[in-house]
Design a protein around this motif. Structure first.
Motif, PDB file in Angstrom:
ATOM      1  N   PRO A  20       0.808  -1.231   0.000  1.00  0.00           N
ATOM      2  CA  PRO A  20       0.000   0.000   0.000  1.00  0.00           C
ATOM      3  C   PRO A  20       0.837   1.275   0.000  1.00  0.00           C
ATOM      4  CG  PRO A  20      -0.034  -1.032   2.165  1.00  0.00           C
ATOM      5  CD  PRO A  20       0.695  -1.975   1.262  1.00  0.00           C
ATOM      6  N   ASP A  21       2.120   1.148   0.394  1.00  0.00           N
ATOM      7  CA  ASP A  21       3.015   2.304   0.479  1.00  0.00           C
ATOM      8  C   ASP A  21       4.135   2.129  -0.547  1.00  0.00           C
ATOM      9  OD1 ASP A  21       4.703   4.376   1.101  1.00  0.00           O
ATOM     10  OD2 ASP A  21       4.886   3.883   3.235  1.00  0.00           O
ATOM     11  N   SER A  22       4.123   2.965  -1.584  1.00  0.00           N
ATOM     12  CA  SER A  22       5.110   2.833  -2.658  1.00  0.00           C
ATOM     13  C   SER A  22       6.516   3.195  -2.195  1.00  0.00           C
ATOM     14  CB  SER A  22       4.722   3.710  -3.849  1.00  0.00           C
ATOM     15  OG  SER A  22       4.691   5.073  -3.460  1.00  0.00           O
ATOM     16  N   THR A  23       6.634   3.878  -1.042  1.00  0.00           N
ATOM     17  CA  THR A  23       7.957   4.281  -0.539  1.00  0.00           C
ATOM     18  C   THR A  23       8.571   3.222   0.380  1.00  0.00           C
ATOM     19  OG1 THR A  23       7.090   5.414   1.426  1.00  0.00           O
ATOM     20  CG2 THR A  23       7.234   6.705  -0.612  1.00  0.00           C
ATOM     21  N   ASN A  24       7.808   2.153   0.653  1.00  0.00           N
ATOM     22  CA  ASN A  24       8.266   1.104   1.569  1.00  0.00           C
ATOM     23  C   ASN A  24       8.282  -0.228   0.824  1.00  0.00           C
ATOM     24  OD1 ASN A  24       8.762  -0.692   3.623  1.00  0.00           O
ATOM     25  ND2 ASN A  24       7.197   0.091   5.002  1.00  0.00           N
ATOM     26  N   VAL A  25       9.484  -0.811   0.664  1.00  0.00           N
ATOM     27  CA  VAL A  25       9.601  -2.059  -0.113  1.00  0.00           C
ATOM     28  C   VAL A  25       9.034  -3.267   0.641  1.00  0.00           C
ATOM     29  CG1 VAL A  25      11.586  -1.302  -1.461  1.00  0.00           C
ATOM     30  CG2 VAL A  25      11.971  -2.449   0.730  1.00  0.00           C
ATOM     31  N   GLU A  26       8.854  -3.113   1.948  1.00  0.00           N
ATOM     32  CA  GLU A  26       8.346  -4.234   2.752  1.00  0.00           C
ATOM     33  C   GLU A  26       6.863  -4.455   2.479  1.00  0.00           C
ATOM     34  OE1 GLU A  26       7.797  -5.564   7.428  1.00  0.00           O
ATOM     35  OE2 GLU A  26       8.946  -3.769   6.940  1.00  0.00           O
ATOM     36  N   GLU A 245      -2.760  10.949  10.052  1.00  0.00           N
ATOM     37  CA  GLU A 245      -2.106  11.566   8.892  1.00  0.00           C
ATOM     38  C   GLU A 245      -0.973  10.678   8.376  1.00  0.00           C
ATOM     39  OE1 GLU A 245      -0.968  15.562   9.785  1.00  0.00           O
ATOM     40  OE2 GLU A 245      -3.039  16.251   9.956  1.00  0.00           O
ATOM     41  N   ALA A 246      -0.181  10.099   9.297  1.00  0.00           N
ATOM     42  CA  ALA A 246       0.920   9.220   8.894  1.00  0.00           C
ATOM     43  C   ALA A 246       0.375   7.973   8.201  1.00  0.00           C
ATOM     44  CB  ALA A 246       1.747   8.829  10.115  1.00  0.00           C
ATOM     45  N   GLU A 247      -0.725   7.435   8.750  1.00  0.00           N
ATOM     46  CA  GLU A 247      -1.318   6.234   8.170  1.00  0.00           C
ATOM     47  C   GLU A 247      -1.858   6.516   6.775  1.00  0.00           C
ATOM     48  OE1 GLU A 247      -5.165   3.402   8.927  1.00  0.00           O
ATOM     49  OE2 GLU A 247      -4.189   4.242  10.695  1.00  0.00           O
TER      50      GLU A 247
END
Length: 258
Positions: A20-26, A245-247
């Motif tokens: 779901p987060d393109s900036t996180n490879v995990e 906001e972070a989520e």
């Protein structure tokens, strides 16, 4: 497999693998359930069922534990109810404080490919479609006579055992099959506001762009779907807003890109 199976309530357990987060490879993994009787079905996260059960227990005991609820958060924050006879569905989710739903009749132009492969116990065949701005590959089996699958997917001549997008951001893999007495009905917390899909998508974009302003606007209108809530300690409110906001910023690679 006998046709009798199509007349029984069945739960198909899928492992969802998500980015779901393109900036996180995990990648994130969790279980999701498809409950069906062959004519209608509901797709939802396992953690949604666990949260509903926990919420009912907390209401009964009047003992609310926020940490327990947080531990059951899901990256699949929606429920999809399908009417397979009419090939239509209702998507239900929450944006900010309120509950929303929209009806949809997705058109899947499946291209059935010659490739076959055994996945688990099932002989499957590959198919391809384009949906939500992504190219998807599905593997279906005619050994299970349900023309259904995880998420919004349906319409192949057998159950979808595996489906993944071409980029590998999202995949759903069948892990287990169970007989169940009843199709699960997720809890509805408060009123559900029905919109068109385009209006729902616009609201999601506004929330993604400026979560604080969006939620404040909802609060000022009384939070139609969630009901009025008692005042919260300002410090707790601030911490909750930062978490939210972070989520939301971490959900920048949705399953449907358009």
């Amino acid at each position: 497999m006998p046709l009798l199976m199509a007349q029984q309530n069945t739960r198909f357990v899928y492992q969802a693998t998500l980015s779901p987060d393109s900036t996180n490879v995990e990648k994130k993994t969790e279980l999701a359930y498809l409950d069906t009787d062959g004519k209608k079905s509901v797709f939802y996260a396992e953690n949604s069922m666990k949260r509903d059960s926990l919420m009912e227990r907390m209401r009964a005991t009047k003992n609310f534990d926020r940490e327990q609820m947080q531990n059951l958060r899901s990256n699949l924050q929606f429920t999809i109810e399908k009417d397979l006879t009419n090939q239509s569905l209702v998507y239900k989710s929450r944006i900010g404080r309120d509950n929303y739903s929209y009806p949809e009749t997705p058109v899947f132009e499946w291209k059935i490919l010659p490739e076959t492969v055994k996945i688990g116990d099932y002989q499957t065949q590959k198919a391809e479609t384009k949906f939500g701005g992504r190219t998807w590959y599905a593997w279906f089996t005619q050994e299970i006579p349900f023309q259904d699958g995880p998420y919004k997917f349906y319409g192949l001549p057998g159950l979808i055992v595996k489906v993944q997008d071409a980029k590998g951001d999202y995949s759903f893999d069948l892990m287990q099959t169970k007989k169940i007495a009843d199709i699960y009905q997720p809890l509805n917390r408060g009123q559900i506001i029905t919109l068109s899909k385009s209006k729902y998508t616009d609201m999601e974009k506004k929330m993604q762009k400026d979560p604080a302003s969006f939620v404040n606007a909802q609060r000022n209108t009384g939070g139609r779907g969630g009901g009025n809530r008692p005042g919260m300690d300002p410090k707790e409110m601030q911490e909750r807003q930062k978490r939210m906001e972070a989520e939301i910023k971490s959900r920048n690679n949705p399953i449907e890109l358009k």
